[in-house]
Write an enzyme that holds these catalytic residues in place. Structure first.
Site, mmCIF file in Angstrom:
data_model
loop_
_atom_site.group_PDB
_atom_site.id
_atom_site.type_symbol
_atom_site.label_atom_id
_atom_site.label_comp_id
_atom_site.label_asym_id
_atom_site.label_seq_id
_atom_site.Cartn_x
_atom_site.Cartn_y
_atom_site.Cartn_z
ATOM 1 N N ASP A 136 72.604 -3.027 11.700
ATOM 2 C CA ASP A 136 73.408 -1.884 12.152
ATOM 3 C C ASP A 136 74.819 -1.920 11.588
ATOM 4 O O ASP A 136 75.744 -1.419 12.213
ATOM 5 C CB ASP A 136 73.555 -1.935 13.687
ATOM 6 N N CYS A 191 53.015 10.934 18.593
ATOM 7 C CA CYS A 191 53.588 11.696 19.718
ATOM 8 C C CYS A 191 52.628 12.798 20.164
ATOM 9 O O CYS A 191 52.609 13.172 21.334
ATOM 10 C CB CYS A 191 54.921 12.326 19.309
ATOM 11 N N CYS A 194 53.029 15.511 23.153
ATOM 12 C CA CYS A 194 53.968 15.006 24.174
ATOM 13 C C CYS A 194 55.377 15.530 23.902
ATOM 14 O O CYS A 194 55.798 15.659 22.752
ATOM 15 C CB CYS A 194 53.958 13.476 24.149
ATOM 16 N N CYS A 197 60.264 13.012 26.172
ATOM 17 C CA CYS A 197 61.657 12.617 25.888
ATOM 18 C C CYS A 197 62.548 13.840 25.757
ATOM 19 O O CYS A 197 63.679 13.861 26.272
ATOM 20 C CB CYS A 197 61.720 11.758 24.625
ATOM 21 N N CYS A 201 65.663 14.415 28.536
ATOM 22 C CA CYS A 201 67.060 14.181 28.127
ATOM 23 C C CYS A 201 67.993 15.075 28.942
ATOM 24 O O CYS A 201 67.866 16.304 28.914
ATOM 25 C CB CYS A 201 67.215 14.467 26.634
ATOM 26 N N CYS A 217 74.697 13.268 23.080
ATOM 27 C CA CYS A 217 73.945 12.093 23.543
ATOM 28 C C CYS A 217 74.831 11.180 24.397
ATOM 29 O O CYS A 217 75.929 10.791 23.995
ATOM 30 C CB CYS A 217 73.403 11.341 22.334
ATOM 31 N N CYS A 244 72.274 4.844 27.409
ATOM 32 C CA CYS A 244 71.303 5.681 28.139
ATOM 33 C C CYS A 244 69.925 5.343 27.596
ATOM 34 O O CYS A 244 69.730 5.323 26.385
ATOM 35 C CB CYS A 244 71.624 7.159 27.896
ATOM 36 N N CYS A 247 65.356 8.594 27.280
ATOM 37 C CA CYS A 247 64.307 9.070 26.363
ATOM 38 C C CYS A 247 63.366 7.944 25.937
ATOM 39 O O CYS A 247 62.325 8.202 25.319
ATOM 40 C CB CYS A 247 64.902 9.787 25.154
ATOM 41 N N CYS A 251 58.898 7.365 27.667
ATOM 42 C CA CYS A 251 57.929 7.404 26.567
ATOM 43 C C CYS A 251 56.658 6.629 26.927
ATOM 44 O O CYS A 251 56.728 5.447 27.265
ATOM 45 C CB CYS A 251 58.565 6.819 25.301
#
Ligand code: SF4
Ligand code: SF4
Length: 350
Positions: A136, A191, A194, A197, A201, A217, A244, A247, A251
């Site tokens: 990151d 997914c 679905c 998420c 949110c 976000c 947070c 989401c 799942c």
């Protein structure tokens, strides 16, 4: 070279990297285009360092990695599971704030970097290749590399979802000059129809499949935003004070979670629930550091965490926090903190 790849995978696993996959250095163009559009739409908010990932001239995007390692040939993407069962209930009306699941143990940048440094040394010393790692920390699209090498698929919530660990994983990458055989078994997009998420949110930040607008976000707002949290988002924050997970929690791919084995992630340095009174009483940066050192919470700094705690206090409905907020205002000269505390008082006095 097959032997090199097997040695790297074996050494990486011995270091505690749960899964490793190899891909070519150049990604399919759709990833560069998706990222470019995300930036053009301003969805990166104030994270200007991410601009670095995209060159002004579209055709040069791939060159960013080559400029860092001219002979780069392969990307090694590593995933480490960090899931740990938490016993606390995450009640929205308590007078404590909630810390994101990933942030209560030792900072993953430190933990994973330590492993990747060793793997880089192994590649350099034993296999005579160049190696450079990122956790990151650089202009690398880790999730895209993870998806192209079969570590997982990018879900509608834009997280990389791994077949064994769901999205409770940290990613790190190594760029290497070695020509390693790529992994070709891709995990298909799972997914289906679905929308959990997207529907869950609280700020509708998932503006379309796989696209999160960071401006909306709460993870961005509570951690990366250094200034004022937009008033229209404050109610949605509830009692989230750092990050947070909503989401990810909803799942279905995260319901088969496996407990992590990495001792640094098993070992909690702070609780997921922290008293808002305690946070607002922290009266120096030194005290903040003593309380949260080694954890990712340090990134928000004292000011960010106290700002978030003010909002959580305002959302708590707990009138006992009124005097705490008033005392807090009396002790600070920071106009951003004062404004957030006054907002909280206005909520509690209604
Ligand atoms: S982290 Fe929270 S606010 Fe951000 S997209 Fe996921 S659910 Fe929405
Ligand atoms: S909640 Fe549903 S739509 Fe969202 S990432 Fe998970 S499977 Fe995909």
């Amino acid at each position: 070279v097959k032997d090199h790849k097997n040695h790297i995978l074996a050494y990486g696993r011995a270091l505690g990297l749960d899964q490793l996959c190899i891909s070519p250095i150049d990604l399919p163009y759709l990833y560069y285009n998706a990222f470019d559009n995300w930036i053009k739409n301003g969805y990166h908010a104030n994270m200007s360092y991410l601009n670095d990932r995209v060159d002004e001239k579209e055709c040069h995007k791939k060159d960013i990695i080559h400029s860092r390692m001219p002979k780069a040939q392969s990307m090694i993407t590593a995933a480490v599971n960090y899931y740990r069962q938490d016993s606390e209930t995450l009640s929205p009306n308590s007078n404590s704030g909630i810390i994101s699941r990933y942030a209560v143990s030792r900072d993953y940048h430190k933990v994973i970097s330590k492993k990747l440094i060793k793997l880089c040394r192994f590649i350099e010393n034993e296999l005579k290749g160049n190696a450079r790692f990122y956790v990151d920390t650089g202009p690398i699209m880790e999730k895209a590399y993870g998806e192209t090498s079969g570590l997982g698929f990018i879900g509608k919530n834009s997280m990389l979802i791994n077949g064994d660990f769901g999205s409770w994983i940290f990613l790190g990458v190594i760029i290497t000059s070695l020509d390693l055989e790529p992994d070709v078994h891709h995990l298909p997009f799972r997914c289906g129809s679905c929308q959990r998420c997207i529907n869950a949110c609280p700020t509708k930040a998932i503006v379309k499949e796989k696209t999160v607008n960071s401006n909306l976000c709460l993870s961005y707002q509570t951690i990366e935003n250094r200034g004022t949290i937009p008033v229209e988002l404050r109610k949605s924050l509830g009692n989230l004070i750092f990050g947070c997970d909503i989401c990810q929690e909803v799942c279905p791919h995260n319901c088969r979670e496996k407990p992590c084995v990495e001792k640094d992630f098993k070992n909690r340095l702070v609780d997921r629930h922290i008293s808002l009174i305690e946070i607002l009483a922290i009266d120096s940066d030194q005290a903040f550091t003593e309380r949260f050192k080694g954890t990712p919470i340090m990134r928000a700094k004292r000011r960010g965490l106290q700002r978030n705690a003010c909002i959580a206090a305002g959302n708590s409905g707990d009138k006992l926090l009124i005097h705490v907020l008033k005392e807090f205002i009396g002790k600070t000269r920071d106009h951003i903190l004062i404004e957030h505390a006054q907002w909280a008082l206005a909520q509690l006095n209604i």
